[in-house]
Write a protein that holds these residues in place. Structure first.
Motif, PDB file in Angstrom:
ATOM      1  N   VAL A   1      30.743 -31.972   3.428  1.00  0.00           N
ATOM      2  CA  VAL A   1      30.079 -32.273   4.694  1.00  0.00           C
ATOM      3  C   VAL A   1      28.638 -31.774   4.640  1.00  0.00           C
ATOM      4  CG1 VAL A   1      30.081 -31.793   7.176  1.00  0.00           C
ATOM      5  CG2 VAL A   1      32.233 -32.306   5.999  1.00  0.00           C
ATOM      6  N   PHE A   2      28.443 -30.589   4.064  1.00  0.00           N
ATOM      7  CA  PHE A   2      27.100 -30.027   3.935  1.00  0.00           C
ATOM      8  C   PHE A   2      26.187 -30.980   3.165  1.00  0.00           C
ATOM      9  CE2 PHE A   2      23.906 -27.470   1.712  1.00  0.00           C
ATOM     10  CZ  PHE A   2      23.346 -26.768   2.774  1.00  0.00           C
ATOM     11  N   ALA A   3      26.662 -31.492   2.031  1.00  0.00           N
ATOM     12  CA  ALA A   3      25.859 -32.421   1.227  1.00  0.00           C
ATOM     13  C   ALA A   3      25.597 -33.722   1.983  1.00  0.00           C
ATOM     14  CB  ALA A   3      26.547 -32.707  -0.106  1.00  0.00           C
ATOM     15  N   ALA A   4      26.582 -34.219   2.729  1.00  0.00           N
ATOM     16  CA  ALA A   4      26.397 -35.442   3.515  1.00  0.00           C
ATOM     17  C   ALA A   4      25.337 -35.239   4.591  1.00  0.00           C
ATOM     18  CB  ALA A   4      27.721 -35.874   4.139  1.00  0.00           C
ATOM     19  N   GLU A   5      25.309 -34.053   5.180  1.00  0.00           N
ATOM     20  CA  GLU A   5      24.276 -33.750   6.177  1.00  0.00           C
ATOM     21  C   GLU A   5      22.903 -33.663   5.521  1.00  0.00           C
ATOM     22  OE1 GLU A   5      22.876 -30.257   9.298  1.00  0.00           O
ATOM     23  OE2 GLU A   5      24.641 -29.919   8.044  1.00  0.00           O
ATOM     24  N   LYS A   6      22.819 -32.928   4.432  1.00  0.00           N
ATOM     25  CA  LYS A   6      21.519 -32.700   3.807  1.00  0.00           C
ATOM     26  C   LYS A   6      20.965 -33.952   3.125  1.00  0.00           C
ATOM     27  CE  LYS A   6      21.402 -28.602   5.328  1.00  0.00           C
ATOM     28  NZ  LYS A   6      20.804 -28.444   6.655  1.00  0.00           N
ATOM     29  N   CYS A   7      21.825 -34.842   2.641  1.00  0.00           N
ATOM     30  CA  CYS A   7      21.305 -36.073   2.029  1.00  0.00           C
ATOM     31  C   CYS A   7      20.569 -36.909   3.074  1.00  0.00           C
ATOM     32  CB  CYS A   7      22.401 -36.863   1.323  1.00  0.00           C
ATOM     33  SG  CYS A   7      23.424 -37.935   2.345  1.00  0.00           S
ATOM     34  N   ARG A   8      20.944 -36.783   4.332  1.00  0.00           N
ATOM     35  CA  ARG A   8      20.240 -37.472   5.411  1.00  0.00           C
ATOM     36  C   ARG A   8      19.039 -36.650   5.886  1.00  0.00           C
ATOM     37  NH1 ARG A   8      19.150 -41.392   6.523  1.00  0.00           N
ATOM     38  NH2 ARG A   8      19.069 -41.107   8.770  1.00  0.00           N
ATOM     39  N   ALA A   9      19.273 -35.383   6.237  1.00  0.00           N
ATOM     40  CA  ALA A   9      18.229 -34.556   6.848  1.00  0.00           C
ATOM     41  C   ALA A   9      17.073 -34.295   5.890  1.00  0.00           C
ATOM     42  CB  ALA A   9      18.819 -33.233   7.338  1.00  0.00           C
ATOM     43  N   ILE A  10      17.366 -34.101   4.615  1.00  0.00           N
ATOM     44  CA  ILE A  10      16.331 -33.751   3.642  1.00  0.00           C
ATOM     45  C   ILE A  10      15.831 -34.967   2.868  1.00  0.00           C
ATOM     46  CG2 ILE A  10      15.883 -32.458   1.506  1.00  0.00           C
ATOM     47  CD1 ILE A  10      17.687 -30.239   2.671  1.00  0.00           C
ATOM     48  N   ASN A  11      16.736 -35.848   2.446  1.00  0.00           N
ATOM     49  CA  ASN A  11      16.358 -36.952   1.567  1.00  0.00           C
ATOM     50  C   ASN A  11      16.341 -38.317   2.234  1.00  0.00           C
ATOM     51  OD1 ASN A  11      18.257 -34.957  -0.391  1.00  0.00           O
ATOM     52  ND2 ASN A  11      16.179 -35.401  -1.058  1.00  0.00           N
ATOM     53  N   ASP A  12      16.781 -38.410   3.474  1.00  0.00           N
ATOM     54  CA  ASP A  12      16.815 -39.685   4.196  1.00  0.00           C
ATOM     55  C   ASP A  12      17.592 -40.748   3.411  1.00  0.00           C
ATOM     56  OD1 ASP A  12      16.339 -41.177   6.474  1.00  0.00           O
ATOM     57  OD2 ASP A  12      14.349 -41.854   5.827  1.00  0.00           O
ATOM     58  N   ALA A  13      18.684 -40.332   2.753  1.00  0.00           N
ATOM     59  CA  ALA A  13      19.524 -41.277   2.012  1.00  0.00           C
ATOM     60  C   ALA A  13      20.079 -42.321   2.978  1.00  0.00           C
ATOM     61  CB  ALA A  13      20.668 -40.539   1.314  1.00  0.00           C
TER      62      ALA A  13
ATOM     63  N   GLY B   1      36.680 -37.047   3.911  1.00  0.00           N
ATOM     64  CA  GLY B   1      35.864 -38.257   3.847  1.00  0.00           C
ATOM     65  C   GLY B   1      35.424 -38.732   5.226  1.00  0.00           C
ATOM     66  N   VAL B   2      36.314 -38.652   6.188  1.00  0.00           N
ATOM     67  CA  VAL B   2      35.964 -39.034   7.561  1.00  0.00           C
ATOM     68  C   VAL B   2      34.940 -38.055   8.126  1.00  0.00           C
ATOM     69  CG1 VAL B   2      36.861 -39.188   9.924  1.00  0.00           C
ATOM     70  CG2 VAL B   2      38.049 -40.355   8.050  1.00  0.00           C
ATOM     71  N   ALA B   3      35.121 -36.768   7.882  1.00  0.00           N
ATOM     72  CA  ALA B   3      34.158 -35.766   8.366  1.00  0.00           C
ATOM     73  C   ALA B   3      32.786 -35.987   7.725  1.00  0.00           C
ATOM     74  CB  ALA B   3      34.668 -34.356   8.073  1.00  0.00           C
ATOM     75  N   MET B   4      32.764 -36.296   6.447  1.00  0.00           N
ATOM     76  CA  MET B   4      31.504 -36.572   5.758  1.00  0.00           C
ATOM     77  C   MET B   4      30.837 -37.818   6.330  1.00  0.00           C
ATOM     78  SD  MET B   4      32.712 -35.666   1.868  1.00  0.00           S
ATOM     79  CE  MET B   4      31.244 -36.347   1.089  1.00  0.00           C
ATOM     80  N   THR B   5      31.624 -38.844   6.588  1.00  0.00           N
ATOM     81  CA  THR B   5      31.105 -40.080   7.167  1.00  0.00           C
ATOM     82  C   THR B   5      30.503 -39.819   8.538  1.00  0.00           C
ATOM     83  OG1 THR B   5      32.667 -41.449   5.936  1.00  0.00           O
ATOM     84  CG2 THR B   5      31.762 -42.396   7.969  1.00  0.00           C
ATOM     85  N   ASP B   6      31.227 -39.101   9.372  1.00  0.00           N
ATOM     86  CA  ASP B   6      30.739 -38.780  10.715  1.00  0.00           C
ATOM     87  C   ASP B   6      29.406 -38.042  10.644  1.00  0.00           C
ATOM     88  OD1 ASP B   6      31.310 -38.530  13.708  1.00  0.00           O
ATOM     89  OD2 ASP B   6      31.015 -36.433  13.126  1.00  0.00           O
ATOM     90  N   THR B   7      29.320 -37.072   9.758  1.00  0.00           N
ATOM     91  CA  THR B   7      28.078 -36.308   9.601  1.00  0.00           C
ATOM     92  C   THR B   7      26.945 -37.197   9.096  1.00  0.00           C
ATOM     93  OG1 THR B   7      29.300 -34.270   9.233  1.00  0.00           O
ATOM     94  CG2 THR B   7      27.040 -34.344   8.391  1.00  0.00           C
ATOM     95  N   PHE B   8      27.217 -37.999   8.084  1.00  0.00           N
ATOM     96  CA  PHE B   8      26.209 -38.903   7.523  1.00  0.00           C
ATOM     97  C   PHE B   8      25.670 -39.860   8.588  1.00  0.00           C
ATOM     98  CE2 PHE B   8      25.262 -43.022   5.445  1.00  0.00           C
ATOM     99  CZ  PHE B   8      24.255 -42.633   4.563  1.00  0.00           C
TER     100      PHE B   8
END
Length: 159
Positions: free
Chosen positions: A91-103, A118-125
């Motif tokens: 979840v941390f990586a899913a958050e940071k890929c958006r917040a830091i890298n705008d993936a 996977g659902v938690a990661m999706t929700d965060t992303f």
């Protein structure tokens, strides 16, 4: 949130189906670009290319791709200008890929990540924006860095 795509190969199918149920339940606008059943599975590179090209055409705002490790989907999606796929395992990586890298594409591994994670990661992303919850100085740096990285990308694709 704009329209999404969701896709997998055979190895990511089970996780894709769990995420698909979450997206339906939460009324996200998305298309399942395959694999639609494990008997007729698409190879990871075909699914990743299909999603990446549709993202380039502006048909989608973001996407989620799932293979065995997430790495193959990430590699293929990143072969397309303007597509920034991040292979994440938390979840941390899913958050940071958006917040830091705008993936704009979350790539996950069906062999590595269970449905709940996977659902938690999706929700965060899907609910994290570029520079969200970052200090002002860091957000300012990241906006400058994004411009620099896009210049590198432009040079790479437009030789």
């Amino acid at each position: 949130m704009g329209k999404l795509f969701l896709g997998s190969d055979k190895s990511g199918f089970e996780l894709k189906e769990a995420i698909k149920a979450y997206l339906i339940e939460n009324k996200y606008d998305f298309d399942d670009i395959g694999t639609l059943d494990v008997e007729n599975a698409y190879p990871y590179y075909e699914v990743a290319e299909k999603g990446a090209k549709a993202l380039q055409r502006g048909e989608y705002e973001r996407g989620i791709l799932i293979c065995g490790t997430g790495m193959g989907m990430s590699i293929v999606s990143n072969k397309h200008e303007g597509v920034h796929g991040a292979a994440c395992e938390s979840v941390f990586a899913a958050e940071k890929c958006r917040a830091i890298n705008d993936a704009n594409v979350l790539c996950m591994g069906g062999w590595l990540i269970g449905p709940v994670m996977g659902v938690a990661m999706t929700d965060t992303f899907l609910n994290t924006e570029f520079t969200q919850n970052l200090e002002d100085w860091r957000a300012a740096n990241l906006r400058r860095f994004k411009v620099a990285v896009l210049e590198i990308e432009k040079k790479s694709f437009n030789k």
